[in-house]
Design a protein around this motif. Structure first.
Motif, PDB file in Angstrom:
ATOM      1  N   LYS A  74       0.830  -1.202   0.000  1.00  0.00           N
ATOM      2  CA  LYS A  74       0.000   0.000   0.000  1.00  0.00           C
ATOM      3  C   LYS A  74       0.870   1.260   0.000  1.00  0.00           C
ATOM      4  N   GLY A  77       2.274   2.939  -3.371  1.00  0.00           N
ATOM      5  CA  GLY A  77       1.366   3.701  -4.210  1.00  0.00           C
ATOM      6  C   GLY A  77       0.953   2.965  -5.479  1.00  0.00           C
ATOM      7  N   ARG A  79       1.428   3.759  -8.690  1.00  0.00           N
ATOM      8  CA  ARG A  79       2.490   3.640  -9.689  1.00  0.00           C
ATOM      9  C   ARG A  79       3.465   2.516  -9.313  1.00  0.00           C
TER      10      ARG A  79
END
Length: 135
Positions: A74, A77, A79
């Motif tokens: 998590k 992110g 990306r």
């Protein structure tokens, strides 16, 4: 103690979302849509995939190592997760160029895993007795 009470410790500490429901529907739909000839599936391998996915999603995900990995996943992110998934797919593709792995074997294990995801979400809904929002 009933089965759902015993299993409730393996579910996240929040009710499932509608996103979870959509993912479960996609997962359960994958088997007949992707594998048009279900006779190609090794049901023994599918059962192995089911058990492996279910154990990984439940007890392993709730272990200290699983929770740490989930927090990291998590934290990197959207990306970072996309890059991780792409790198994994590239790694699998490169490995498949050097080592033969039966399509039936992989399809069977993934089919079992998809069914495990759907069952896990279904049991989570039964345990929580509610579905909460989309996120």
């Amino acid at each position: 103690m009933d089965v759902l009470s015993a299993l409730s410790e393996q579910f996240p500490d929040h009710p499932p979302t509608w996103n979870d429901i959509v993912i479960a529907v996609i997962a359960i739909s994958w088997v007949p849509l992707y594998r048009t000839d279900l006779e190609e599936i090794s049901w023994a391998m599918a059962m192995g995939g089911f058990v492996a996915f279910f154990v990984i999603r439940g007890p392993v995900a709730n272990s200290p190592i699983g929770m740490r990995l989930g927090s990291w996943w998590k934290a990197i992110g959207l990306r970072g997760r996309a890059v991780g998934i792409i790198l994994y797919a590239v790694g699998v593709w490169i490995t498949s160029q050097f080592i033969y792995i039966s399509v039936t074997l992989v399809s069977s294990i993934v089919a079992g895993g998809m069914l495990a995801i759907a069952v896990f979400v279904f049991l989570h809904v039964l345990s929580a007795r509610e579905v909460s929002g989309w996120v």
